[in-house]
Each structure stands twice: as structure tokens, then as C-alpha cells.
Design an enzyme around this catalytic site. Structure first.
Site, PDB file in Angstrom:
ATOM      1  N   THR A 202       0.864  -1.191   0.000  1.00  0.00           N
ATOM      2  CA  THR A 202       0.000   0.000   0.000  1.00  0.00           C
ATOM      3  C   THR A 202       0.896   1.235   0.000  1.00  0.00           C
ATOM      4  O   THR A 202       1.962   1.224   0.612  1.00  0.00           O
ATOM      5  CB  THR A 202      -0.873  -0.018   1.278  1.00  0.00           C
ATOM      6  OG1 THR A 202      -1.841  -1.035   1.134  1.00  0.00           O
ATOM      7  CG2 THR A 202      -1.563   1.311   1.524  1.00  0.00           C
ATOM      8  N   VAL A 231     -13.663  -4.241   1.642  1.00  0.00           N
ATOM      9  CA  VAL A 231     -13.037  -2.922   1.607  1.00  0.00           C
ATOM     10  C   VAL A 231     -12.192  -2.783   2.866  1.00  0.00           C
ATOM     11  O   VAL A 231     -12.635  -3.133   3.962  1.00  0.00           O
ATOM     12  CB  VAL A 231     -14.101  -1.809   1.547  1.00  0.00           C
ATOM     13  CG1 VAL A 231     -13.458  -0.434   1.652  1.00  0.00           C
ATOM     14  CG2 VAL A 231     -14.903  -1.918   0.246  1.00  0.00           C
ATOM     15  N   GLY A 232     -10.969  -2.281   2.707  1.00  0.00           N
ATOM     16  CA  GLY A 232     -10.067  -2.153   3.855  1.00  0.00           C
ATOM     17  C   GLY A 232     -10.155  -0.789   4.516  1.00  0.00           C
ATOM     18  O   GLY A 232     -11.137  -0.047   4.374  1.00  0.00           O
ATOM     19  N   ASP A 233      -9.099  -0.449   5.220  1.00  0.00           N
ATOM     20  CA  ASP A 233      -9.066   0.774   6.027  1.00  0.00           C
ATOM     21  C   ASP A 233      -8.832   2.045   5.220  1.00  0.00           C
ATOM     22  O   ASP A 233      -9.169   3.140   5.675  1.00  0.00           O
ATOM     23  CB  ASP A 233      -7.951   0.660   7.073  1.00  0.00           C
ATOM     24  CG  ASP A 233      -6.593   0.420   6.416  1.00  0.00           C
ATOM     25  OD1 ASP A 233      -6.488  -0.483   5.556  1.00  0.00           O
ATOM     26  OD2 ASP A 233      -5.641   1.143   6.740  1.00  0.00           O
ATOM     27  N   GLY A 256      -5.836  -4.093   7.362  1.00  0.00           N
ATOM     28  CA  GLY A 256      -6.854  -3.050   7.371  1.00  0.00           C
ATOM     29  C   GLY A 256      -7.984  -3.243   8.368  1.00  0.00           C
ATOM     30  O   GLY A 256      -8.503  -2.267   8.927  1.00  0.00           O
TER      31      GLY A 256
HETATM   32  N1  ASP Z   1      -4.240  -1.565   4.615  1.00  0.00           N
HETATM   33  C1  ASP Z   1      -4.482  -2.223   3.364  1.00  0.00           C
HETATM   34  C2  ASP Z   1      -5.812  -2.915   3.428  1.00  0.00           C
HETATM   35  O1  ASP Z   1      -6.075  -3.596   4.402  1.00  0.00           O
HETATM   36  C3  ASP Z   1      -3.422  -3.205   2.986  1.00  0.00           C
HETATM   37  C4  ASP Z   1      -1.993  -2.787   3.259  1.00  0.00           C
HETATM   38  O2  ASP Z   1      -1.737  -1.720   3.756  1.00  0.00           O
HETATM   39  O3  ASP Z   1      -1.077  -3.571   2.977  1.00  0.00           O
HETATM   40  O4  ASP Z   1      -6.565  -2.824   2.496  1.00  0.00           O
END
Ligand code: ASP
Length: 341
Positions: A202, A231-233, A256
Site C-alpha cells: 500500500t 473494503v479495507g481501512d 486493514g
Molecule cells: N491496509 C491495506 C488494506 O487492508 C493493505 C496494506 O496496507 O497492505 O486494504
């Protein structure tokens, strides 16, 4: 009210002085390209150089824009666009694969002076999701758009669209195969393989400009083998991305689901604002608490005084920062320890 000439001149002088006082802020930018099990022993010198060169390009482009008087909003947009266009990171080109062998991208952007924000989730054809998040902030009445609707909006905004296969990379496809082999969930199971190697990359940027304004931008492909519209953070404001001039700006990377549950980005800024804590310390605390809860990842931070910092609980995080003190580009955890960051 009628002003005499002298009153008018002294008022405008006061305004100029005030604007100099506000403008007298050293500019700075921090970027990340994901946190995870990034081990020195698993990376060739050539790979390391490639990562460092791309991090340098992103941080330098962002800094040069700030040094020329540009806004923190433009700087974080530019830095994240550079990282999205690189196949090395899990954002834009190089995004991880979903369970169904496609790519679904999330992004968010926020400005600290007015707490304006734009976010997009599960977009599949927008080349640079961060540009779409910014368009949502600047050109729509909304904060978050998702899926097909977000893509219709992208079309209306004439943002570059690509076939979903544009995001393909061999390296991420191999990661999907490994993730599927490691876990064959039954249809009712929502579990996502949390191996940090499979989702790493990310990207994000936080910056302070010469007016003292903060901004944060984050973009991701999410987690390998995600399904069911997960959907992530990143697009959840306050979880993976946050900016507020009264405290700090934060961009996160990691698992996330934990970032959402622990509201990581806004919790860091809340500790600065309400507990008077130093932002670097607040970030360390929150990331340590995240690990205790079982969540891995990291953050980059800039506070209202322009102090740049990062914190992470993984063996590495692709990261770089630049301010008047110089440029730092690091990948492994021990480099920060040596430098006392
Ligand atoms: N935070 C991101 C998610 O969970 C993934 C990542 O940061 O590697 O979508």
C-alpha cells in the site's frame, strides 16, 4: 466603518505580517510503500536499489513541489501517483489480486485546513485511484464513492481509465496462487489470509506546505485473495488516512481490519490534540497497541510543526522522508533503530 489611510495601511501591514508568520513554516513530506515481512535476506541488492530509486523519485517530486510553494494537497497527490504507477507497490499498477483474479482498488485523500476529504472503494478501471479520490473531494458533494458509480464519476471527470488487466503483474499472481493454496476457505468463511507478504505495498504520503497546511493521501489494492467486495481501512477516514491542521496528518499500511477497528489514524491525531502528546510518540503508542491486539502495520506522520515521523511493528516498511534536514530512505526496521528514529 470608514478607515483613515493610516489605519488602512497598518491593517494591511498586520495582515501581511500575519500571513508571513503563517507562511514561515518549513515544508516536509513523508511517504510509505507498505509495511510487512520485508527481510534483508530475502531482497537482492538490485531489488533494493529499485525500491529505493522509486521511493526517492516520489519523495523528491513531492518535496520539490512544496519547496516551490506548492500545496501539501498537490504534493501528496503527486507522490502517490508516482508510487501508483510503479509495479513495485500494491497500488495502481502492481495491485494485489482478488480471489476472483481481478483487482479492486481503494484510495483516500484529506486536507487538514478544512478537513475536506474524498475516498473511493472497489474501483476496477481507474488508472490512478488517488486522482479519483481527489475529484470526489473537489468535484462532488460527497466523500465516498464505490464500485461502478465511482467509475461513472471517473468517466464524467475524464480521468484515465484502463482495462482491469493493466494492473496485472506476475509477482502478485504468484502471491495469489500461494494464498489460495494456503487457505481454501469454505464459502461461508470470510477469513482473509493475513500473511503480510501477500498484501504488502500500500502507498501513502503526508506533507506540510509553506502555509502550514497538512494533507494525507493513501492508495491500495487491499489484501491478496480478498472477496465479497471486501473494503479495507484506506477509504475509511480516520482508519488508514487522516489530516487535521490542529494535530497531524497520517497515512497507514497494514492489516486493514485492525486499522478500522482501532481507528488508527484519527486515534494518533486525537492523542496529539487532546493529550498534548508529541505526534511521533502518539504513533508509536498506537502502533504498539495495535500489535498487542494482533494487528500488524505502520504509519507515517507529519504534525502541525512539521515534525516528520513513522512507526511500524513489522520487520520493515518501505519509507522515505524529506525536509530541510535532508532526505532519509529506508526499508528495514534496523535502519530506523540505528538512526534513532
Ligand atoms: N491496509 C491495506 C488494506 O487492508 C493493505 C496494506 O496496507 O497492505 O486494504
Amino acid at each position: 466603518m470608514k478607515l483613515t489611510l493610516i489605519q488602512a495601511v497598518s491593517l494591511s501591514l498586520a495582515a501581511v505580517t500575519a500571513s508571513y508568520a503563517v507562511a514561515d513554516v518549513p515544508v516536509g513530506i513523508v511517504i510509505h510503500g507498505g509495511a510487512g515481512t520485508i527481510e534483508r535476506s530475502q531482497m537482492s541488492n538490485e531489488q533494493q536499489k529499485h525500491y529505493e530509486a522509486t521511493l526517492a523519485e516520489a519523495v523528491n517530486k513531492g518535496y520539490e513541489l512544496l519547496a516551490a510553494g506548492g500545496s501539501s494537497l498537490d504534493a501528496v497527490t503527486l507522490a502517490v501517483t508516482v508510487l501508483e504507477n510503479s509495479p513495485l507497490f500494491n497500488a495502481g499498477k502492481g495491485a494485489v489480486y482478488t480471489w476472483d483474479e481481478t483487482h479492486e482498488l481503494d484510495a483516500a485523500i484529506m486536507t487538514g485546513h478544512d478537513r475536506n476529504a474524498g475516498a473511493v472503494a472497489s474501483v476496477t478501471t481507474v488508472k490512478n485511484p488517488i486522482l479519483l479520490a481527489r475529484a470526489v473531494m473537489e468535484k462532488s458533494d460527497h466523500v465516498m464513492l464505490t464500485g461502478k458509480g465511482a467509475e461513472q464519476f471517473a468517466l464524467a471527470q475524464q480521468l484515465e481509465q484502463v482495462d482491469n488487466r493493466y494492473f496485472n503483474t506476475e509477482f502478485r499472481y504468484e502471491a495469489l496462487k500461494r494464498a489460495k493454496q494456503a487457505q481454501q476457505p469454505l464459502p461461508h468463511q470470510a477469513a482473509i489470509v493475513p500473511d503480510p507478504n501477500w498484501k504488502m505495498g500500500t502507498v501513502g504520503a503526508v506533507a506540510i506546505d509553506s502555509k502550514g497546511n497538512l494533507a494525507a493521501a493513501t492508495s491500495t489494492g487491499g489484501m491478496t485473495a480478498k472477496r465479497w467486495g471486501r473494503v479495507g481501512d484506506v477509504p475509511v477516514l480516520g482508519a488508514g488516512n487522516f489530516a487535521d491542521n490542529t494535530s497531524c496528518a497520517v497515512s497507514g499500511t497494514g492489516h486493514g481490519e485492525y486499522f478500522i477497528r482501532y481507528n488508527v489514524a484519527s486515534d494518533i491525531c486525537a492523542r496529539v490534540k487532546y493529550q498534548g502528546k508529541n505526534a511521533a510518540l502518539a504513533a508509536k503508542e498506537v502502533i504498539a497497541e495495535l500489535l498487542q491486539a494482533g494487528g500488524t502495520g505502520g504509519v507515517i506522520v507529519v504534525d502541525a510543526q512539521g515534525e516528520l515521523s513513522w512507526a511500524f511493528n513489522t520487520p520493515g516498511m518501505y519509507r522515505a522522508k524529506r525536509d530541510q534536514a535532508g532526505t532519509v530512505i529506508e526499508i528495514f526496521a534496523d535502519e530506523s533503530e540505528k538512526a534513532g528514529n
